[in-house]
Design an enzyme around this catalytic site. Structure first.
Site, PDB file in Angstrom:
ATOM      1  N   THR A   1      -3.440   2.697   5.701  1.00 24.01           N
ATOM      2  CA  THR A   1      -4.772   2.496   6.294  1.00 24.01           C
ATOM      3  C   THR A   1      -4.801   1.488   7.440  1.00 24.01           C
ATOM      4  O   THR A   1      -5.794   1.429   8.169  1.00 24.01           O
ATOM      5  CB  THR A   1      -5.757   1.990   5.217  1.00 24.01           C
ATOM      6  OG1 THR A   1      -5.214   0.796   4.645  1.00 24.01           O
ATOM      7  CG2 THR A   1      -6.000   3.028   4.139  1.00 24.01           C
TER       8      THR A   1
ATOM      9  N   SER B   1      -8.569  -9.417   6.656  1.00 24.32           N
ATOM     10  CA  SER B   1      -8.531 -10.233   5.434  1.00 24.32           C
ATOM     11  C   SER B   1      -8.845 -11.702   5.725  1.00 24.32           C
ATOM     12  O   SER B   1      -8.543 -12.572   4.920  1.00 24.32           O
ATOM     13  CB  SER B   1      -7.153 -10.098   4.781  1.00 24.32           C
ATOM     14  OG  SER B   1      -6.135 -10.229   5.750  1.00 24.32           O
TER      15      SER B   1
ATOM     16  N   GLU C   1       0.835  -1.208   0.000  1.00 22.57           N
ATOM     17  CA  GLU C   1       0.000   0.000   0.000  1.00 22.57           C
ATOM     18  C   GLU C   1       0.870   1.259   0.000  1.00 22.57           C
ATOM     19  O   GLU C   1       0.569   2.229  -0.707  1.00 22.57           O
ATOM     20  CB  GLU C   1      -0.920  -0.006   1.228  1.00 22.57           C
ATOM     21  CG  GLU C   1      -1.897   1.164   1.197  1.00 22.57           C
ATOM     22  CD  GLU C   1      -2.706   1.284   2.482  1.00 22.57           C
ATOM     23  OE1 GLU C   1      -3.137   0.261   3.030  1.00 22.57           O
ATOM     24  OE2 GLU C   1      -2.881   2.425   2.939  1.00 22.57           O
TER      25      GLU C   1
ATOM     26  N   SER D   1       0.011  -9.729   6.838  1.00 22.70           N
ATOM     27  CA  SER D   1      -1.165  -8.862   6.963  1.00 22.70           C
ATOM     28  C   SER D   1      -0.888  -7.815   8.030  1.00 22.70           C
ATOM     29  O   SER D   1      -0.839  -8.109   9.229  1.00 22.70           O
ATOM     30  CB  SER D   1      -2.390  -9.705   7.344  1.00 22.70           C
ATOM     31  OG  SER D   1      -3.387  -8.877   7.877  1.00 22.70           O
TER      32      SER D   1
END
Ligand code: SF4
Length: 332
Positions: A175, A278, A137, A233
């Site tokens: 985020t 996720s 990201e 993650s």
């Protein structure tokens, strides 16, 4: 699932966080791959893991998705989907050069940060992007305005930050960060750059924040917190940190119930369970089942927020699904 009264000190119980698991951006991205496979057939190429979860990626691979690291690996004329984490404009350009049809499954909340970066760069601000170096990201967002963005990887990194004009500086963020650590970084940045301005709205998304709030609520009561999620993650890894910060004696990240170590349960009467944004809930159910066979049958929900956000499918898919529905309608 049963709500239980306050336990005796030796009673075994599970505190189950809510919300947990899939956020709106992940749900949309996973459905997008499934719908694309139905609509166009296999293979659909996906640049990077569509979401950071081993089980989700393996399941989609079995259905015909092919995950690649770079657009250059996708055969010319094929369809490539971009993951929920977002990509830099150069990746879109490269795909166009290779004649690839693209479906952009970037989460709309990541796109929001991209747009903020573009806007502040147009106004010639120095943008301090708080995030983890190397995360997809961050690479995507930085690519929107590489000449204006400086990465700030946590509070310790602040001393290294230089700007051109300290009256024109803004901070944005990845985020999926820890809210508390990000605010510590911002505080230090503000000490160094008192005129630093904040993003127009929270960049750390609602799902990341809500999952952290739920873990904070359970952390102080839990001897052990099990976070279901993959090691790559970001938001799942943050949940382990938040649990420990909130007072949990121990906390671990597991992809599957089979990864839980029996030794973690020694002397434990309360286990907190949650999952990253996720993670499909079937994996959490596996963990609850594993715990119940070891005497942790009582499950108490720790509810921090209600979530009702949903996102529509990527526009390219919506266009083709609509066209097909119209063609079917006119053929009838
Ligand atoms: S964690 Fe937040 S930003 Fe990331 S996909 Fe989910 S909703 Fe979007």
């Amino acid at each position: 699932m049963t709500a239980t009264p306050s336990p005796s000190p030796t009673a075994k119980r599970v505190l189950l966080a809510a919300p947990r698991g899939y956020c709106a951006g992940v749900d949309r991205a996973v459905i997008a791959v499934e719908k694309a496979l139905e609509q166009y057939g296999s293979p659909i190429y996906v640049r990077h893991e569509i979401v950071h979860n081993k089980y989700v990626v393996q399941t989609l691979e079995r259905k015909g998705a092919i995950f690649v690291e770079e657009t250059a690996e996708v055969p010319e004329g094929s369809i490539v989907m971009f993951s929920a984490h977002g990509v830099a404009p150069t990746v879109h350009a490269e795909a166009a050069e290779r004649g690839l049809a693209t479906i952009d499954a970037t989460c709309p909340l990541v796109t929001k940060v991209h747009k903020e970066a573009v806007r502040f760069a147009q106004d010639d601000y120095d943008i301090l992007l708080i995030g983890h170096e190397g995360h997809e990201e961050v690479i995507g967002t930085s690519g929107e305005a590489p000449d204006h963005i400086t990465l700030v990887d946590g509070p310790e990194d602040v001393e290294n930050v230089e700007v051109r004009d300290d009256s024109k500086v803004v901070w944005l963020s990845q985020t999926t960060l820890s809210v508390d650590e990000t605010m510590e970084t911002v505080d230090r940045l503000k000490e160094k750059f008192p005129q630093l301005i904040s993003p127009p709205s929270d960049d750390i998304c609602y799902a990341t924040q809500n999952r952290q709030i739920a873990v904070k609520q359970m952390g102080g009561q839990a001897d052990l917190v099990i976070v279901v999620g993959s090691k790559n993650s970001s938001n799942s890894v943050r949940l382990v940190e938040v649990a420990l910060g909130a007072g949990a004696r121990d906390a671990h990240l597991v992809d599957f119930a089979e990864e839980i170590d029996e030794a973690w349960l020694e002397g434990v009467s309360t286990v907190g369970v949650t999952s990253g944004a996720s993670v499909p809930d079937v994996l959490v159910e596996g963990v609850l089942e594993w715990l119940s066979t070891r005497g942790f049958e009582d499950v108490e929900l720790v509810k921090a927020a209600e979530e009702s956000i949903t996102f529509s499918l990527p526009k390219e898919l919506r266009r083709d699904l609509r066209a097909e529905a119209a063609a079917l309608g006119s053929a009838e």
